[in-house]
Structure formats: structure tokens, C-alpha cells
Design a protein around this motif. Sequence first.
Motif, short mmCIF file in Angstrom:
data_model
loop_
_atom_site.label_atom_id
_atom_site.label_comp_id
_atom_site.label_asym_id
_atom_site.label_seq_id
_atom_site.Cartn_x
_atom_site.Cartn_y
_atom_site.Cartn_z
N MET A 521 5.36 11.03 4.55
CA MET A 521 3.83 11.09 4.41
C MET A 521 3.31 10.17 3.13
O MET A 521 2.15 9.48 3.23
N LEU A 522 3.80 10.71 2.15
CA LEU A 522 3.60 9.69 1.02
C LEU A 522 3.67 8.51 1.10
O LEU A 522 2.75 7.63 0.69
N GLU A 523 4.71 7.89 1.52
CA GLU A 523 5.05 6.36 1.70
C GLU A 523 3.92 6.00 2.78
O GLU A 523 3.40 4.97 2.69
N PHE A 536 -6.08 4.56 -10.21
CA PHE A 536 -5.89 5.94 -10.84
C PHE A 536 -5.03 6.46 -9.53
O PHE A 536 -4.26 7.11 -9.68
N ALA A 537 -5.86 6.09 -8.23
CA ALA A 537 -5.09 6.84 -7.11
C ALA A 537 -3.59 6.20 -6.80
O ALA A 537 -2.62 6.68 -6.27
N LYS A 538 -3.47 4.84 -7.25
CA LYS A 538 -2.20 4.22 -7.17
C LYS A 538 -1.13 4.92 -7.90
O LYS A 538 -0.07 5.09 -7.74
N PHE A 539 -1.77 5.20 -9.39
CA PHE A 539 -0.84 5.70 -10.36
C PHE A 539 -0.45 7.18 -9.95
O PHE A 539 0.63 7.52 -10.08
N MET A 541 -0.44 8.33 -6.93
CA MET A 541 0.52 8.26 -5.83
C MET A 541 2.04 7.99 -6.16
O MET A 541 3.11 8.52 -5.75
N THR A 542 2.24 6.94 -7.13
CA THR A 542 3.57 6.72 -7.82
C THR A 542 3.97 7.92 -8.46
O THR A 542 5.12 8.11 -8.30
#
Length: 711
Positions: A521-523, A536-539, A541-542
Motif C-alpha cells: 500500500m505504501l508503494e 515533506f510528504a515524500k520524506f 513516505m520514504t
Amino acid sequence: MGGERQHYYGKHGTPQKYDPTFKGPIYHRGCTDIICCVFLLLAIVGYVAVGIIAWTHGDPRKVIYPTDSRGEFCGQKGTKNANKPYLFYFNIGKCASPLVLLEFQCPTPQICVEKCPDRYLTYLNAHKSQDFQYYKQFCVPGFQNTKGVTEVLRDGDCPAVLIPSKPLAQRCFPAIHAHKGVLMVGNETTYEDGHGSRKNITELVEGAKKANGVLEARQLAMRIFEDYTVSWYWIVIGLVIAMLMSLLFIVLLRFLAGIMVWVMIIMVVLVLGYGIFHCYMEYVRLRGEAGSDISLVDLGFQTDLRVYLHLRQTWMAFMIILSILEAIIILLLIFLRKRILIAIALIKEASRAVGYVMCSLLYPLVTFLLLCLCIAYWASTAVFLSTSNEAVYKIFDDGTCQFAGKTCNPETFTSSNESRLCPGAHCQFAFYGGESGYHRALLGLQIFNAFMFFWLANFVLALGQVTLAGAFASYYWALHKPDDLPAFPLFSAFGRALRYHTGSLAFGALILAIVQIIRVMLEYLDQRLKAAENKFAKFLMTCLKCCFWCLEKFIRFLNRNAYIMIAIYGTNFCTSARNAFFLLMRNIIRVAVLDKVTDFLFLLGKLLIVGSVGILAFFFFTHRIRIVQDTAPPLNYYWVPILTVIIGSYLIAHGFFSVYGMCVDTLFLCFCEDLERNDGSQERPYFMSPELRDILLKGSAEEGKRAEVEE
């Protein structure tokens, strides 16, 4: 010092005490984690029900056979498209949309045609010329040239441009391919950077450049499929060679463990050294060759990966990577030379155990067959669910019809009340979908399908680990080997696992499946957020992906050791996991010294087999060696079968080495338990062999002294 040791043991559980009745895996045991066993059975019943529902509603012909925008198959007998076997896409560039993965349907008009277009034409040039009759066969059925150009293109009655195409899997794909960095379209050419001759192809480039990027991605996938169809026979032969090499290596490891480990180490170093030498020779050979000094950044992404092999920078990158890997392995061998001697002793003991339980080498085949069954059921259910959508037709009207946008039946629309109230309206195909409760639940059913696949696959792997652990534990705890070894230890361990511990295996597999479905789901969310500019959302998620990756690795490690304790003592999953974790913490130095070094040695063995088969496949598919004249088939991309053989060889080697890995892990935990239960006296003798006792206790004592000095 004694107080610190007592505090350390108290913090990590109580060491096992001497028990004169303990003789290895307990035979009189009870069922564990019954609730999880019941949940697994209910989930399997639900999974079967989902499969039946999917098979009832789905139609896999939508994947196998092309389907036009009206939901009708092309070239199928008994239909009006019986003489039109090929599917033509108005704008094939839209086939790169994510909708294709979910619904197997490109979001562009599609029609069935007798043959694919063989010339370049634009609608603007053809609609008032003698070419219109040829162009008309690629418009929607029944099209009449009564509208303006903009209206036709707006309504999607005809494609804006025809590109020379070739049929592949009954679909028309533009005949575009790369040749030495040049884009070939039919008999026309243009350089991909746009600086080539434009004398005859200006219109073609202008008409196709919008869809060129996604078009080549689609072309790449279809050519890969084409390569598989002509090279699968040789791929299977390569995998058989990998299997024979793995089996031969394991058999030799049984009788010549020490020699084979050192041969393996030397061969890995030599294979990497040859790879460095080959890259250097290719780098030197390309010196002065035209175009070889172009950088990878300037060249960009090319679907024909062979282009990169004509660049010096590519071989320099390969040489640097192999050199770094070679240096890391050599440094590890230098610093771990004493630990390697200890690990070899453990591998020798594992070889004896495997020798007395030879049928354990065949058990990976059972795991492989069960995993194939899980994969086949999951894949077929996913395909049937994905093709469960029905052709949805809606009312379209250029005016102000109150029924516009509502669903309709094209067969009865002309006589319906909506047709009488809205004379200008027509019933037209809208999309593949459905508005029933079943169709709204398709996404949830797909998630459930994926979750059950993870759960069952992890259960199959857990069953194999418990079975092997029970068999090898029976060997270790036999005081007089092999006289005290029970008959058929592998089958006895398999029966105990299924009879008493199905619930515990299901519990461990469930925890791992939950983490894996969260990662999926995270992928999915990461793919959806790629277009967003929120850093910030990308960070975040990583970070989440990294955390759950680490969590999955830790759970796998904990489950593996918990299954060993289950095989020995027959306790439930939580108790076994806690006891295994504390036992490892009480022997943390030995874990670093023995367990991980043996893992490193097994990794070298896998790399040796994969490297040998990979080099053989490389020379074969690039026609550098020939068994007979013209043995290797002609390919679009020779890296397709080579990568397939390499990946398959690694999986095969991993399957064989996993038996040894499980044997080493089991013997290691039993060794730690043996040290806590016994002291080597006549009243409390060690169960380990004398050879193993001498080198392990000596190595452990040296590590303990070194740790005390560092403190």
C-alpha cells in the motif's frame, strides 16, 4: 564480574537448566495457537469463495484476445468482427495509463481491423483526397465523412494520424525500433535528438512525437515478450544447468566441506577479477571509436539497452562497481579469517547432518510446488477479478437531454422511452466497469487476494522451516550419532508441524503478511504521490517505507528462530519467539561470530553459481560461443534471457542453500542450548560432536576474552 553476568542473564531471560529427560524434539506435545488455525481455515474458505465469484464473473479472454471499445472480441468466430483479427488503437500513447494495469483496457478508442496500417497518413491530409477510402477503414464502424475535421477528432470518430504498424499478439503496434541510436519508423528514419535528415519524415515526427515516450515503453514490453517466446527453451536449459551445479556443489560440500568453502572463496574472487579484466578490455577497445565518448546523461534512456554497451562510460561504471565489490570481499576475508575457520567447522557439522537426512535436499521442491500453487491461484484470481468489469454504455447527447450520462442498453435503446424523448441522443460505449455492489467491491477483493497470497506463501515457507528445523534438531540431540537418530526424521517433523503447530505457523505468517501488505500500500501511495511537489510528504513516505522494510527483515529473523524453538519444544508462537530472542541475546557474541559469517559464506556460494551460469549465458546469447551452428536464437534484447537466467539461477541456488542455512541456524541454537544445559562432564555430557566442541568452544572463549579486554 559475576554480578554483571547475573544481571545480564536476568535482563535477557533465565538460561536453560539441566534436564536428564530432555533428548531433543519433544514428541508428546499439544496443539498451539488454535484460534489462529481456525482463522486460517476460515480465510481459506473465504479465499475459495472469492475465487469462485471471480471465475463466475470474469472473462480472461479480455486479456488473451483483443477487445474493441464496444467490448467485442476481434477475430472470434460467430461475431461481426470475425474477419477483423487485429486491434487498432487511435492513440496508443494512452496505453501507458495506470488504468491498463487495473482494467486491462487502454483509455483510447479501439477498433478491430482486417490489417494494420502500412503507411503514414494524417486525417487532415486524407479526408479530401483519394487516400480517404484507405483511411476510412481505421475509423469507427459506420463513419461518414459529413463532419468537419475538428468535429471528427473531437468526437473520436477517426485517429488523428496513421503510423506504419506491425501486428504483435493480434495488436497493431507502430513499427518503431532503435538501430545504433537512430529511430526507425517503417522505412523512414530520424535521429532521436531531432538533428537528422527531415526531408521525407517531417510530418511523421510531428504527428508521433507526443506519444513517442510512452510508445517506446509499450514497444519495449512487447519485444521482451517476443524474446521470451523464442528463447524460453534455452532459458530452461540454463536453469537446469544452475540446478545441476547447485546440487553438485551441495553434494561436494557434504564430503569436502572445508576444501569446498576455500575453493568457493577463491573462485568468487577469480570470477570478479575476470569481470574487472573484461570490463577493462572493453573500455580499451572502444577508445577512439566514434560516439563511444558520449556520456550516459547525454544519451538518456534508450529502450535498446545494447546501445549502452557501445559507450566507454558504461564499462568504466561496471569496472568500478566490480572493483568495489572485489575490495569489500577481500577485506572481509582478511578480517574474518579466524571466524571463517570457526564457520567452516559449523558447516562441516551441518554437512554431516544433511548427510544423515539426505531427503532434506529434496524438500525445497515441495516448498517450490506449494508456492507455485499459491502463485497460480493468486494470479488466476487476479486476472478474473480484473476482467470482471462489464462494458458500460451511457447516453450521449449534444443538446440538453435530461437522460444524458445515464446507463443504457444499445440493443434496446432505439425503442426505449429515452430515445423518444431525446431524438438526438445515442447509446455509446463509455468504459469497462460496473455499478453493482460486486463491481464497487472489486478493489477490496483485489487487496484481499494479495493479502491471502502473502499469508499462504509465508505459511508455506514457515512449514518448510519448521520441518527442516525439527529434522536437524533430531540429529543434534542424538547423543550417539547416528545410532540415536530417529527413523524418518524429516517426515516425523513434517507430521508434527501440521498436526500440532498449524496455528503457530499461521500466526507467524499472518504478522509477516500484514507488514507486507502495508508495504504494498505504501508503494501504491508513493506512486500516486510522485507527481506531488510536497517534499515533506515524500520524506515521510520514504521514512515509512524504510521503517517497514526494516520491520519486515526483523520479523523474518525472529520468525525463523521462533520456528526452530517450536520444532524443538512444541511451545506456542509467542513463547517460542521470546525464548529464541532471549537465547540469542544471551549469546550475542556467538551470533556475530558464527551465524552471520556462515551466511556470508553461503552468499559467496550463491554468487559463484550465479556468476558462472551468468557468464555462460552472456557468451551464449551474444553468439561468442556456439554449441552448434547458429544455436542462439535471434533476439531484440539479449539481456532479457541473460537476466532471466541470472535471477532464476539465484533463486535455484538459494533454494538449495536454504537447507544448509536452516541446518546451520538450527545447530547454532541447539549449540547455545547445549552450553546452558550441560557442562561436558560425564553426568552432563555435551550433545555436540567432539570436533565441533573443540573449535567452537575455543573460538567462543577467544571472543569472550577479546570482549572483556575491550570493556
